[in-house]
Scaffold this motif. Structure first.
Motif, PDB file in Angstrom:
ATOM      1  N   LYS A   8       0.805  -1.227   0.000  1.00 31.48           N
ATOM      2  CA  LYS A   8       0.000   0.000   0.000  1.00 31.48           C
ATOM      3  C   LYS A   8       0.834   1.272   0.000  1.00 31.48           C
ATOM      4  N   ASP A   9       1.993   1.262   0.681  1.00 27.30           N
ATOM      5  CA  ASP A   9       2.779   2.492   0.781  1.00 27.30           C
ATOM      6  C   ASP A   9       3.624   2.775  -0.455  1.00 27.30           C
ATOM      7  N   ILE A  10       3.670   1.826  -1.406  1.00 24.57           N
ATOM      8  CA  ILE A  10       4.464   2.074  -2.615  1.00 24.57           C
ATOM      9  C   ILE A  10       3.627   2.049  -3.887  1.00 24.57           C
ATOM     10  N   ARG A  11       2.495   1.355  -3.881  1.00 26.62           N
ATOM     11  CA  ARG A  11       1.733   1.170  -5.115  1.00 26.62           C
ATOM     12  C   ARG A  11       0.906   2.406  -5.454  1.00 26.62           C
ATOM     13  N   PRO A  12       0.448   2.517  -6.701  1.00 25.55           N
ATOM     14  CA  PRO A  12      -0.476   3.599  -7.069  1.00 25.55           C
ATOM     15  C   PRO A  12      -1.817   3.421  -6.367  1.00 25.55           C
ATOM     16  N   PHE A  13      -2.648   4.463  -6.401  1.00 26.48           N
ATOM     17  CA  PHE A  13      -3.977   4.387  -5.822  1.00 26.48           C
ATOM     18  C   PHE A  13      -4.841   3.386  -6.569  1.00 26.48           C
ATOM     19  N   THR A  14      -5.716   2.727  -5.837  1.00 30.18           N
ATOM     20  CA  THR A  14      -6.796   1.978  -6.465  1.00 30.18           C
ATOM     21  C   THR A  14      -7.869   2.991  -6.890  1.00 30.18           C
ATOM     22  N   ASP A  15      -8.847   2.551  -7.662  1.00 36.27           N
ATOM     23  CA  ASP A  15      -9.906   3.462  -8.112  1.00 36.27           C
ATOM     24  C   ASP A  15     -10.697   4.026  -6.940  1.00 36.27           C
ATOM     25  N   SER A  16     -10.987   3.174  -5.946  1.00 35.13           N
ATOM     26  CA  SER A  16     -11.764   3.658  -4.795  1.00 35.13           C
ATOM     27  C   SER A  16     -10.971   4.690  -4.000  1.00 35.13           C
ATOM     28  N   GLU A  17      -9.661   4.486  -3.865  1.00 35.74           N
ATOM     29  CA  GLU A  17      -8.810   5.458  -3.169  1.00 35.74           C
ATOM     30  C   GLU A  17      -8.731   6.760  -3.969  1.00 35.74           C
ATOM     31  N   ALA A  18      -8.628   6.631  -5.296  1.00 36.24           N
ATOM     32  CA  ALA A  18      -8.510   7.813  -6.155  1.00 36.24           C
ATOM     33  C   ALA A  18      -9.740   8.709  -6.031  1.00 36.24           C
ATOM     34  N   ARG A  19     -10.906   8.103  -5.940  1.00 38.30           N
ATOM     35  CA  ARG A  19     -12.136   8.910  -5.859  1.00 38.30           C
ATOM     36  C   ARG A  19     -12.152   9.770  -4.598  1.00 38.30           C
ATOM     37  N   SER A  53     -14.714  15.089 -12.166  1.00 38.72           N
ATOM     38  CA  SER A  53     -15.578  14.347 -13.082  1.00 38.72           C
ATOM     39  C   SER A  53     -15.029  12.950 -13.353  1.00 38.72           C
ATOM     40  N   CYS A  54     -13.816  12.682 -12.865  1.00 36.88           N
ATOM     41  CA  CYS A  54     -13.185  11.374 -13.085  1.00 36.88           C
ATOM     42  C   CYS A  54     -13.669  10.371 -12.035  1.00 36.88           C
ATOM     43  N   GLY A  55     -13.781   9.125 -12.463  1.00 33.53           N
ATOM     44  CA  GLY A  55     -14.224   8.085 -11.539  1.00 33.53           C
ATOM     45  C   GLY A  55     -13.192   7.011 -11.289  1.00 33.53           C
ATOM     46  N   THR A  56     -12.135   6.981 -12.118  1.00 36.25           N
ATOM     47  CA  THR A  56     -11.100   5.946 -11.975  1.00 36.25           C
ATOM     48  C   THR A  56      -9.729   6.574 -12.237  1.00 36.25           C
ATOM     49  N   LEU A 142      -1.606   8.925  -8.822  1.00 41.83           N
ATOM     50  CA  LEU A 142      -2.713   9.001  -9.783  1.00 41.83           C
ATOM     51  C   LEU A 142      -2.237   8.804 -11.221  1.00 41.83           C
ATOM     52  N   SER A 143      -0.917   8.889 -11.430  1.00 42.00           N
ATOM     53  CA  SER A 143      -0.344   8.683 -12.759  1.00 42.00           C
ATOM     54  C   SER A 143       0.318   7.320 -12.874  1.00 42.00           C
ATOM     55  N   LYS A 144      -0.068   6.398 -11.979  1.00 37.77           N
ATOM     56  CA  LYS A 144       0.408   5.012 -11.989  1.00 37.77           C
ATOM     57  C   LYS A 144       1.902   4.886 -11.721  1.00 37.77           C
ATOM     58  N   ASN A 145       2.402   5.737 -10.818  1.00 39.00           N
ATOM     59  CA  ASN A 145       3.783   5.600 -10.362  1.00 39.00           C
ATOM     60  C   ASN A 145       3.814   4.816  -9.058  1.00 39.00           C
ATOM     61  N   PHE A 146       4.816   3.961  -8.916  1.00 41.69           N
ATOM     62  CA  PHE A 146       5.045   3.320  -7.622  1.00 41.69           C
ATOM     63  C   PHE A 146       6.378   3.825  -7.079  1.00 41.69           C
ATOM     64  N   VAL A 147       6.478   3.893  -5.761  1.00 40.77           N
ATOM     65  CA  VAL A 147       7.586   4.581  -5.098  1.00 40.77           C
ATOM     66  C   VAL A 147       8.744   3.635  -4.816  1.00 40.77           C
ATOM     67  N   VAL A 148       9.950   4.118  -5.131  1.00 40.43           N
ATOM     68  CA  VAL A 148      11.186   3.417  -4.784  1.00 40.43           C
ATOM     69  C   VAL A 148      11.870   4.222  -3.679  1.00 40.43           C
TER      70      VAL A 148
END
Length: 385
Positions: A8-19, A53-56, A142-148
């Motif tokens: 969770k601390d490195i991956r991109p947001f899921t859609d539910s988190e993004a909303r 207006s974005c949902g995902t 939100l741009s599908k980056n994961f953290v190193v």
């Protein structure tokens, strides 16, 4: 706990988190700077309405991020060409192992080309030093980056590398998504695109018990990638570090330098840009089984990746001009790679960049040499074959 939660601390947001994040991110000054550059005169309210207006995550990328990036690239590039994408399977997942020039745009331009070829976006690695606050981290996620994570104590670095390896394998095996990863930590500031053995070693840390290096890497479907810019907007930033290293001095970044580099890379003039992807390396990896020793295998993988990226790299006139200026010859000029007007334009730009750095007079000759070397390196590497 689910595997997704483990990361969770490195991956991109899921859609539910993004909303939940969309209403918050609208106040981000970083987002507004990009939107204002892409769409002069756009208001905060208009930006907020578009974002909300974005949902995902994909919708945010398709409606906000990439239209803005496309506008920016139209202003800052003369062309963006590509090659090799037609060889990729539409539904395939790949590990794009890439040279690294620009903090943000290398992976962004890859995703633009994937989008043009009806392929899903790749997740991209980004150093935690480049997302120092929650606003930037949210935009990256939100741009599908994961953290190193970098700069950790030795034991934490090892554990973090194992988890990063597991995450990359998870993304490709379970989610069937592609990944963009730089061949080294940080950008190749001197123009030399060389793979760090630690990157390949990290990719093998998630190997199944008893699995060898070759089989582990083949599962990742590694595709070497080369991106080239006619002009590097951040060449002056990189030059400061090169000069310090040459003088055996420790280079200390100014406060906010990473953010400035990000914005300069996005908004600065780049001229022509090219991105080329190669073939999956599986056939090249098979013979490495005979080496037996994992250390030798990893070194051999680095050599294969380096040779492929050097071959894929598309030099521009600036690279050939730099070669001639560095050598004090006119080899490429006489062979028609550029003309006198091209040379004068390049020299003028380099001179302006160095002058704006405010260097001591004694450092200017060294600065010119290092700048020419930076631009010449890709051609010299390409011709080593």
């Amino acid at each position: 706990m689910s595997q997704t939660d483990d990361f969770k601390d490195i991956r991109p947001f899921t859609d539910s988190e993004a909303r939940k994040v969309f209403p918050v991110i609208t106040s981000s000054p970083y987002l507004m700077k990009i939107m204002e550059y892409a769409y002069p005169g756009i208001s905060e309210k208009e930006t907020a309405n578009l974002v909300c207006s974005c949902g995902t995550v994909n919708e945010f990328i398709e409606k906000v991020t990439y239209p803005a990036v496309t506008k920016v690239l139209a202003k800052t590039t003369d062309s963006i060409t590509s090659s090799g994408f037609g060889k990729l399977e539409k539904g395939g997942s790949y590990l794009f192992l890439s040279n690294h020039r620009d903090i943000v745009l290398d992976s962004v331009i890859l995703n633009l080309k994937l989008l043009e070829n009806d392929m899903p976006f790749a997740q991209s690695a980004i150093g935690d030093n480049l997302v120092p606050d929650e606003g930037l981290k949210a935009l990256a996620s939100l741009s599908k980056n994961f953290v190193v994570y970098r700069g950790l104590p030795a034991r934490e670095t090892l554990e973090n590398s194992r988890r990063l390896s597991a995450y990359i394998h998870h993304v490709m095996d379970s989610r069937k998504e592609s990944v963009w990863l730089a061949q080294r930590e940080g950008r190749a500031k001197d123009g030399n695109d060389n793979t760090q053995s630690g990157v390949i070693k990290m990719l093998c840390m998630a190997a199944d018990k008893g699995e060898n290096v070759v089989d582990c890497l083949k599962k990742l479907r590694i595709v070497p990638m080369a991106i080239s810019y006619e002009y590097d907007p951040n060449d002056a930033y990189k030059l400061r570090g090169l000069i310090a290293n040459e003088k055996h001095q420790k280079y200390v970044k100014c406060k906010g330098e990473d953010l400035s580099s990000i914005l300069t890379g996005i908004t600065g003039r780049k001229g022509h840009v090219n991105i080329s992807v190669g073939n999956i390396l599986n056939d090249e990896l098979d013979p490495l089984r005979d080496l037996g020793n994992p250390v030798k295998q990893i070194r051999a993988v680095c050599s294969i990746v380096d040779e492929t990226i050097h071959a894929l790299y598309k030099p521009f006139k600036t690279n050939y001009i730099a070669c001639d200026l560095l050598a004090g010859k006119e080899k490429y000029y006489s062979e028609g790679y550029y003309d006198e007007a091209n040379r004068q334009a390049f020299v003028a730009r380099i001179s302006d960049s160095i002058e704006n750095m405010g260097l001591p007079a004694d450092d200017i000759p060294l600065a010119r040499e290092k700048m020419f070397s930076m631009y010449a390196a890709p051609v010299l590497n390409k011709e080593k074959k």
